[in-house]
Design an enzyme around this catalytic site. Structure first.
Site, mmCIF file in Angstrom:
data_model
loop_
_atom_site.group_PDB
_atom_site.id
_atom_site.type_symbol
_atom_site.label_atom_id
_atom_site.label_comp_id
_atom_site.label_asym_id
_atom_site.label_seq_id
_atom_site.Cartn_x
_atom_site.Cartn_y
_atom_site.Cartn_z
ATOM 1 N N GLY A 168 0.697 -1.086 0.085
ATOM 2 C CA GLY A 168 0.077 -0.169 -0.092
ATOM 3 C C GLY A 168 0.826 1.305 -0.062
ATOM 4 O O GLY A 168 0.371 2.407 0.440
ATOM 5 N N PHE A 206 16.688 4.231 -6.625
ATOM 6 C CA PHE A 206 15.544 4.898 -6.676
ATOM 7 C C PHE A 206 15.568 5.335 -8.326
ATOM 8 O O PHE A 206 16.455 5.740 -8.795
ATOM 9 C CB PHE A 206 15.372 6.325 -6.064
ATOM 10 C CG PHE A 206 14.039 7.141 -6.182
ATOM 11 C CD1 PHE A 206 13.108 7.024 -5.631
ATOM 12 C CD2 PHE A 206 14.268 7.981 -7.411
ATOM 13 C CE1 PHE A 206 11.893 7.706 -5.869
ATOM 14 C CE2 PHE A 206 13.044 8.911 -7.362
ATOM 15 C CZ PHE A 206 12.120 8.466 -6.785
ATOM 16 N N HIS A 212 5.409 1.717 -14.175
ATOM 17 C CA HIS A 212 5.052 0.562 -13.513
ATOM 18 C C HIS A 212 4.272 -0.468 -14.473
ATOM 19 O O HIS A 212 3.351 -0.021 -14.800
ATOM 20 C CB HIS A 212 3.991 1.142 -12.304
ATOM 21 C CG HIS A 212 3.589 -0.306 -11.414
ATOM 22 N ND1 HIS A 212 3.820 -0.708 -10.162
ATOM 23 C CD2 HIS A 212 2.629 -1.292 -11.866
ATOM 24 C CE1 HIS A 212 3.386 -1.730 -9.850
ATOM 25 N NE2 HIS A 212 2.571 -1.987 -10.713
ATOM 26 N N ARG A 295 -2.623 -12.285 -5.204
ATOM 27 C CA ARG A 295 -4.230 -12.042 -4.657
ATOM 28 C C ARG A 295 -4.711 -11.427 -5.962
ATOM 29 O O ARG A 295 -3.831 -11.042 -6.996
ATOM 30 C CB ARG A 295 -4.385 -11.205 -3.619
ATOM 31 C CG ARG A 295 -3.687 -9.785 -3.734
ATOM 32 C CD ARG A 295 -4.171 -8.968 -2.820
ATOM 33 N NE ARG A 295 -3.120 -7.682 -2.769
ATOM 34 C CZ ARG A 295 -3.071 -6.748 -3.816
ATOM 35 N NH1 ARG A 295 -4.053 -6.626 -4.582
ATOM 36 N NH2 ARG A 295 -2.150 -5.605 -3.568
HETATM 37 P P1 ADP Z 1 3.768 -1.442 -2.372
HETATM 38 O O1 ADP Z 1 4.055 -2.989 -2.009
HETATM 39 O O2 ADP Z 1 3.839 -0.703 -0.932
HETATM 40 O O3 ADP Z 1 2.863 -1.133 -3.142
HETATM 41 P P2 ADP Z 1 5.940 -1.385 -4.346
HETATM 42 O O4 ADP Z 1 7.138 -2.332 -4.222
HETATM 43 O O5 ADP Z 1 4.684 -2.106 -5.105
HETATM 44 O O6 ADP Z 1 5.138 -1.026 -2.940
HETATM 45 O O7 ADP Z 1 6.048 -0.036 -4.863
HETATM 46 C C1 ADP Z 1 4.929 0.709 -5.216
HETATM 47 C C2 ADP Z 1 5.356 2.206 -5.897
HETATM 48 O O8 ADP Z 1 6.380 2.679 -5.467
HETATM 49 C C3 ADP Z 1 5.820 1.553 -7.479
HETATM 50 O O9 ADP Z 1 4.902 1.319 -8.225
HETATM 51 C C4 ADP Z 1 6.519 2.916 -7.649
HETATM 52 O O10 ADP Z 1 5.791 3.743 -8.129
HETATM 53 C C5 ADP Z 1 7.258 3.217 -6.286
HETATM 54 N N1 ADP Z 1 8.682 2.474 -6.340
HETATM 55 C C6 ADP Z 1 8.868 1.348 -5.648
HETATM 56 N N2 ADP Z 1 10.203 1.058 -5.525
HETATM 57 C C7 ADP Z 1 10.776 2.067 -6.460
HETATM 58 C C8 ADP Z 1 12.233 2.485 -6.639
HETATM 59 N N3 ADP Z 1 13.052 1.347 -6.443
HETATM 60 N N4 ADP Z 1 12.260 3.464 -7.271
HETATM 61 C C9 ADP Z 1 11.266 4.420 -7.769
HETATM 62 N N5 ADP Z 1 9.980 4.267 -7.330
HETATM 63 C C10 ADP Z 1 9.678 3.039 -6.541
#
Ligand code: ADP
Length: 451
Positions: A168, A206, A212, A295
């Site tokens: 989340g 980052f 995504h 899920r």
């Molecule tokens: P969660 O499980 O909280 O949803 P995620 O790992 O799926 O976390 O990441 C959610 C969003 O956060 C990604 O779609 C992206 O927008 C951002 N994000 C995650 N990791 C990175 C990263 N290494 N660099 C830049 N943005 C990131």
């Protein structure tokens, strides 16, 4: 594995996703049991289900997360299986075990796979070993500031601190320099502890302009694995998706084929069962795995629109021990689909806006789908997620899809509460969006610049 008869399903969720699951059950001739909190006694999922059981007071921890109450409801009603939907208990491995220990079928993957993917570091390691490229970062959790700094220096700033148990968008912090690291680390740990009960974090590079991209898969217990293409979920606010589309405007057919094939093969090697989503950040032509969700996803309908596959129906068939109704060669992905997540929030400040829906008129017409539990007179409770509706449209191509989406958003009437419909109307008129030219940071910059 032999087929299990599933004649009755308890839906351990609420809102639009409870309705979505109910609809699939109905069409399969399966009896449905709704569970609800006292705040949801008048909810549509309760009204439509064959039976319903009140499982507690409004706070989710006392109702939708109340495992003993849910198991008792399943026992009282004599259900065969439990579908967790998304959120709540859907990624709780212990819940999946408890369900099975009580003799019910859990509609989802094995507890082991849920646990493995719930630990994001373990998940990255697993997929790396299966030949999937992952986001560069610390191989394990970072113990202290020194270790975090060493990893960050090695990769170069900016870096992202993320919670091992994350979800989340919580417990995630961007760090631009060594000076910011200590504070960010302690904030991320605090958030992770509060949200997930564990303050373990890791460090990732980052990425400055990724998209995504995620791949939807379905796997049965007979070795059958299929994918339903990819979804582009780059339009996010605070790491939460706002609008999703498929196919991604950024991928060419070869890239799509390559990533979907790679994922399908990894899932087959894992021996995974059920529906799942493998998420990537895609930058400069390269894919980097970030996590797998074990899920049903909020945005699953866009994949259903372009493939014609009912994902919930397949989840139930898989749980019953049946083979998938499709092989990969049976799947044709055609057209373009977009989903707008409509929240009960102020469209500019994003302040939560629960309350009574005075008037309600959803759009309709060809290739328009509305997944929502709203009705005129319904009171949106303040206790839960603000998502109140998903508007999903299909077009022969992206342009037709955008024209149809514009028309459907114009038609949509929700009176009495603030919603994010005006945000979507503005968003889809933006030239960058129309051109498909956006990354994961685009939406926040646009919101900042226009409000
Ligand atoms: P969660 O499980 O909280 O949803 P995620 O790992 O799926 O976390 O990441 C959610 C969003 O956060 C990604 O779609 C992206 O927008 C951002 N994000 C995650 N990791 C990175 C990263 N290494 N660099 C830049 N943005 C990131």
């Amino acid at each position: 594995m032999t087929a299990t008869m599933i004649e009755s399903i308890l839906i351990a969720n609420r809102g639009e996703i409870a309705l979505r699951i109910h609809r699939a059950c109905r069409e399969m001739g399966i009896h449905t049991v709704a569970v609800h909190s006292t705040a949801d006694a008048e909810a549509m999922h309760v009204r439509l289900a064959d039976e319903s059981v009140c499982i507690g007071p409004p706070p989710a921890r006392d109702s939708y997360l109340n495992v003993p109450a849910i198991i008792a409801a399943a026992e009282i009603t004599g259900t065969d299986a439990i579908h967790p939907g998304y959120g709540f208990l859907s990624e709780n491995a212990r819940f999946a075990e408890i369900v099975e220990e009580h003799g019910f079928t859990f509609i989802g993957p094995s507890a082991d796979h849920i646990r493995m993917m719930g630990d994001k570091i373990a998940a990255k390691g697993t997929f790396r070993d299966l030949g999937i490229p992952v986001v560069p970062g610390s191989d394990g959790p970072v113990e202290d500031e020194g270790a975090a700094l060493a990893t960050a220096r090695e990769m170069g700033f900016p870096v992202m601190i993320k919670a091992t148990a994350g979800g989340g968008g919580k417990g995630m912090k961007r760090v631009d320099s060594a000076e910011q690291l200590a504070e960010a680390l302690s904030i991320a740990r605090g958030e992770a502890m509060a949200s997930f009960g564990s303050d373990e974090v890791y460090v990732e590079k980052f990425l400055t302009h990724p998209r995504h991209i995620e791949v939807q898969i379905l796997a049965d217990t007979h070795g059958g694995v299929i994918h339903l293409g990819e979804r582009d979920c780059s339009l996010q606010r605070r790491h939460q998706k706002i609008l999703e589309e498929t196919p991604s405007p950024a991928l060419n057919p070869e890239e799509r084929e390559q990533i979907c094939r790679l994922v399908t093969s990894a899932i087959a090697q894992l021996g995974y069962r059920g529906a799942g989503t493998i998420e990537f950040l895609y930058e400069d032509g390269a894919f980097h795995f970030i996590e797998m969700n074990t899920r049903l996803q909020v945005e699953h309908p866009i994949s259903e629109m372009v493939s014609g596959v009912d994902i919930v129906r397949e989840q139930i068939r898989i749980a019953a021990g049946l083979e998938l109704a499709y092989r990969q060669e049976d799947i044709t992905l055609s057209g373009h689909a977009i989903e707008c997540r409509i929240n009960a929030e102020h469209p500019e400040t994003f302040a939560a806006a629960p309350g009574r829906v005075r008037d309600y008129h959803p759009p309709g017409g060809l290739r328009v789908r509305v997944d929502s539990a709203l009705y005129a007179g319904y009171r949106v409770p303040a206790h839960y997620d603000s998502l109140i509706s998903k508007l999903i449209v299909l077009g022969a191509n992206r342009n037709e899809c955008l024209m149809r989406l514009r028309r459907a958003l114009e038609e949509y009437v929700i009176e009495g509460i603030q919603t994010t419909i005006p945000l979507h109307r503005r968003l889809i008129a933006e030239p960058d969006f129309v051109n498909g030219d956006y990354d994961i940071h685009w939406l926040e910059n646009w919101i900042e610049g226009t409000t």
